[in-house]
Design an enzyme around this catalytic site. Structure first.
Site, mmCIF file in Angstrom:
data_model
loop_
_atom_site.group_PDB
_atom_site.id
_atom_site.type_symbol
_atom_site.label_atom_id
_atom_site.label_comp_id
_atom_site.label_asym_id
_atom_site.label_seq_id
_atom_site.Cartn_x
_atom_site.Cartn_y
_atom_site.Cartn_z
ATOM 1 N N GLU A 134 11.285 42.735 -34.286
ATOM 2 C CA GLU A 134 10.343 41.902 -33.892
ATOM 3 C C GLU A 134 9.083 42.695 -33.373
ATOM 4 O O GLU A 134 9.149 43.988 -33.111
ATOM 5 C CB GLU A 134 10.877 41.259 -32.314
ATOM 6 C CG GLU A 134 11.992 40.176 -32.583
ATOM 7 C CD GLU A 134 12.498 39.951 -31.277
ATOM 8 O OE1 GLU A 134 12.248 40.238 -30.073
ATOM 9 O OE2 GLU A 134 13.285 38.748 -31.544
ATOM 10 N N ARG A 191 19.726 50.827 -20.035
ATOM 11 C CA ARG A 191 18.794 51.405 -21.555
ATOM 12 C C ARG A 191 19.880 51.967 -22.329
ATOM 13 O O ARG A 191 20.255 53.160 -22.266
ATOM 14 C CB ARG A 191 17.930 52.545 -20.931
ATOM 15 C CG ARG A 191 16.706 52.552 -21.483
ATOM 16 C CD ARG A 191 16.097 53.770 -20.886
ATOM 17 N NE ARG A 191 14.913 53.508 -19.954
ATOM 18 C CZ ARG A 191 13.613 52.664 -19.991
ATOM 19 N NH1 ARG A 191 13.344 52.476 -21.313
ATOM 20 N NH2 ARG A 191 12.823 52.511 -18.929
ATOM 21 N N LYS A 229 6.410 44.129 -31.002
ATOM 22 C CA LYS A 229 6.557 44.604 -29.673
ATOM 23 C C LYS A 229 4.916 44.437 -28.951
ATOM 24 O O LYS A 229 3.945 44.933 -29.256
ATOM 25 C CB LYS A 229 6.522 46.243 -29.464
ATOM 26 C CG LYS A 229 6.798 46.594 -28.239
ATOM 27 C CD LYS A 229 7.234 48.032 -28.132
ATOM 28 C CE LYS A 229 7.564 48.459 -26.902
ATOM 29 N NZ LYS A 229 6.560 48.254 -25.605
HETATM 30 P P1 AMP Z 1 8.590 50.123 -22.780
HETATM 31 O O1 AMP Z 1 7.953 49.411 -21.711
HETATM 32 O O2 AMP Z 1 7.686 50.891 -23.688
HETATM 33 O O3 AMP Z 1 9.904 50.615 -22.537
HETATM 34 O O4 AMP Z 1 9.182 49.040 -23.909
HETATM 35 C C1 AMP Z 1 10.027 47.988 -23.615
HETATM 36 C C2 AMP Z 1 8.955 46.472 -23.305
HETATM 37 O O5 AMP Z 1 8.432 45.904 -24.279
HETATM 38 C C3 AMP Z 1 10.026 45.486 -22.501
HETATM 39 O O6 AMP Z 1 10.248 45.689 -21.246
HETATM 40 C C4 AMP Z 1 9.076 44.481 -22.857
HETATM 41 O O7 AMP Z 1 8.093 44.076 -21.686
HETATM 42 C C5 AMP Z 1 8.117 44.723 -24.117
HETATM 43 N N1 AMP Z 1 8.408 43.932 -25.208
HETATM 44 C C6 AMP Z 1 7.285 43.425 -25.962
HETATM 45 N N2 AMP Z 1 7.721 42.846 -26.976
HETATM 46 C C7 AMP Z 1 9.172 42.607 -26.946
HETATM 47 C C8 AMP Z 1 10.135 42.177 -27.851
HETATM 48 N N3 AMP Z 1 10.025 41.371 -28.724
HETATM 49 N N4 AMP Z 1 11.512 42.334 -27.548
HETATM 50 C C9 AMP Z 1 11.707 43.099 -26.213
HETATM 51 N N5 AMP Z 1 10.871 43.732 -25.550
HETATM 52 C C10 AMP Z 1 9.531 43.527 -26.002
#
Ligand code: AMP
Length: 581
Positions: A269, A438, A271
């Site tokens: 998906e 996680r 991000k």
């Molecule tokens: P990070 O904050 O870098 O650990 O990345 C994870 C975060 O990406 C999640 O907590 C979501 O807020 C965000 N995110 C954006 N798009 C998606 C998606 N398609 N699926 C899951 N998380 C997503």
């Protein structure tokens, strides 16, 4: 139960850094506590007055606590402040001064856990005129009755700095040990535990964890363990309207690594660079929570009718990412922009027009009375697909493919980046939803920042330990025949020879290139190329390139590279644009 008993536990916890020892101390204490005291005790041991999901905050500043200490002890404000400076901890100040005072007056009543807990909770709920005075009185009332030890921990609890080190894992294990010691088949020995049957042990720990995942409240979990045992824990269920922890992602090094972690084929998906929104719907009622479980429904009130009209379910909990976009161009905006909306209390309507958001739903954890936590991702997704009606730039499912092809993922990544997203998420089709964990059921894939090859055009002598070296370098990119500065970099080289290129070597090289000296600075011939990593390229009037680097760091000296092949201003501009998207 006496509050003093809780304080004795705090002291015991403070006296050890060993997790098993802390767990044992808490477990023994919880086992002895009466059911009616359990909820308060469990929260107090965590230094909390409310569970995680509860919005109420104590909201008392240290100044007010200092005032309460003045009021209780009758000592001067100066004296309190002097002690405060000396110890840096108002809890210790309260303890020391109550000690001095109580020898003189002794007007103590015994403090009961419930009394302390309720008074402290009142601090969070007082509102309206005279609030500050009433808070002051409540605190002073407690401190007047407190022993020195109690005073220390009352103050620390109020200021939310308990510092006895009871993390979530410790509390979880302690609850299991407290109520299922025999059933789990384990023995606690000094420094270690002996488990007869790991699987059985893990079953109990898992049950406590599950109950915590869905309630976010160890006080409810402990109560249910004590009253209804394992069955009670298993029965703890998600409640629509109460936030649950969100599942977190691990990081993949590259596509291959990502595929290995989530298995092939997987879901891929976009991000999005927005913020996590956990959306609860029950009939017409909609609530929105952040990943830190704070409720933000009123800040994003325009989302409420959208959910009502576009999500077909009597009750559900959705996991999504809200992304801000520019209403004129439709382009996504980086997270900083909508972060303003999260904090906003007033003028919310205007903000919604100026900074609209698009909701990208990517998971569902509860649907019409049923928890989906243990369902496969692909089954959860199938439900999502059925119940969400998309509307462009407002609401829809996250852009999504299922594939096992690296090539396809690479192309999807480029598409995602082109639209201004951060990268991709790869998800295991067969994995359950693990709140708060996680565990690698989903991994994120972000492009690695390109490093810059910049030319050193000037330098400055260091200070202190680095006084004998030219240790700060002015670096530039190439613009035709000219050098355009992009800032200074001083970290990344080594002080000792064995560790890599040293400041000393760099100084020697640069000294041979000096063309001009001015005070502590030198200008050098543009010969040395260094590879620089950074967190962000920013626009800046301070340097001739018009750009500056956030947190630059030298990662290598590119002795093989001529200055003519340094990063160009054009390349910098492109990187800046790409990053901005
Ligand atoms: P990070 O904050 O870098 O650990 O990345 C994870 C975060 O990406 C999640 O907590 C979501 O807020 C965000 N995110 C954006 N798009 C998606 C998606 N398609 N699926 C899951 N998380 C997503």
């Amino acid at each position: 139960m006496k509050y003093e008993n809780v304080c004795e536990v705090y002291e015991a916890l403070e006296s050890t850094t060993k997790r098993l020892e802390k767990t044992r101390i808490i477990a023994e204490f919880l086992r002895k506590a009466k059911v009616e005291d359990l909820p308060a005790v469990v929260l107090l041991l965590q230094g909390r007055l409310f569970p995680n999901w509860d919005e109420r905050k104590i909201g008392v500043a240290s100044k007010l606590v200092a005032k309460a200490i003045v009021l209780t002890t009758g000592l001067s404000k100066d004296r309190i402040e002097k002690e405060w400076k000396k110890t840096g901890d108002l809890g210790t100040v309260a303890e020391n001064l109550v000690k001095v005072k109580s020898q003189a007056t002794l007007s103590r009543h015994e403090l009961d856990v419930k009394k302390v807990f309720e008074n402290l909770r009142k601090l969070a709920t007082l509102e309206g005129a005279g609030t500050v005075d009433r808070k002051l009185k409540l605190i002073a009332e407690l401190l007047t009755s407190a022993t020195p030890l109690e005073a220390r921990f009352i103050v620390r609890t109020i200021l939310e700095v308990l510092r006895v080190g009871t993390g979530e894992g410790t509390m979880r294990d302690a609850i299991a040990w407290a109520f299922f010691e025999k059933e789990m088949g384990f023995m606690y020995k000094e420094e270690d535990i002996e488990v007869e049957d790991r699987e059985r042990y893990n079953r109990y720990i898992g049950a406590v964890q599950h109950a915590y995942d869905v309630t976010n409240d160890f006080s409810a979990v402990a109560e249910s363990a004590k009253k209804d045992g394992l069955e009670g824990l298993d029965k703890e269920a998600i409640t629509v309207g109460k936030p649950i922890k969100v599942m977190l992602a691990l990081k993949a090094e590259d596509i291959e690594d990502g595929l290995e972690r989530v298995d092939r084929p997987c879901a891929v998906e976009f991000k999005y660079d927005g913020f996590r929104m956990q959306i609860h719907k029950k009939g017409a009622e909609v609530k929105i929570f952040t990943r830190r479980l704070e409720e933000v429904t009123s800040q994003f009130s325009e989302v409420v009718p959208l959910i009502r009209s576009h999500v077909k379910a009597d009750a559900c909990i959705l996991d999504s990412e809200g992304v801000g976009y520019n209403p004129k161009t439709g382009r996504y905006l980086p997270f900083q922009h909508i972060s303003q909306r999260i904090k906003r209390k007033y003028g919310i309507g205007e903000m919604a027009t100026e900074l609209p958001i698009e909701i990208n739903i990517f998971d569902i954890v509860y649907h019409n009375g049923k928890s989906l936590l243990n369902e496969n991702y692909e089954d959860r997704y199938a439900i999502l697909k059925k119940i969400v009606k998309a509307e462009k730039k407002k609401i829809g499912l996250a852009e999504h493919i299922i594939t096992d092809s690296k090539k396809e993922i690479e192309a999807f990544l480029q598409k995602s980046l082109k639209q201004g997203n951060e990268g991709l998420m790869l998800k295991n089709l067969k994995a359950p939803y693990k709140p708060g964990a996680r565990v690698g059921h989903m991994v994120k894939l972000k492009p690695v920042l390109e490093t810059l090859d910049l030319v050193v055009v000037g330098a400055e002598w260091g200070e202190g330990k680095r006084a004998k070296w030219l240790s700060s370098y002015i670096v530039a990119c190439k613009d035709g025949d000219e050098w355009k500065e992009v800032g200074r970099v001083s970290s990344g080289l080594k002080e000792k020879e064995s560790e890599g290129v040293t400041y000393e070597e760099m100084t020697r090289e640069l000294k041979s290139l000096v063309v001009e000296e001015k005070g502590r600075s030198v200008i050098v011939k543009p010969k040395i190329v260094i590879e620089v990593i950074y967190e962000e390229i920013q626009q800046s009037p301070s340097y001739t390139s018009g750009f500056a680097l956030r947190f630059p760091r030298i990662i290598s000296v590119r002795s093989e590279k001529p200055a003519s092949e340094a990063t160009t201003l054009k390349q910098m501009e492109n990187l800046y644009k790409k990053q901005k998207k």
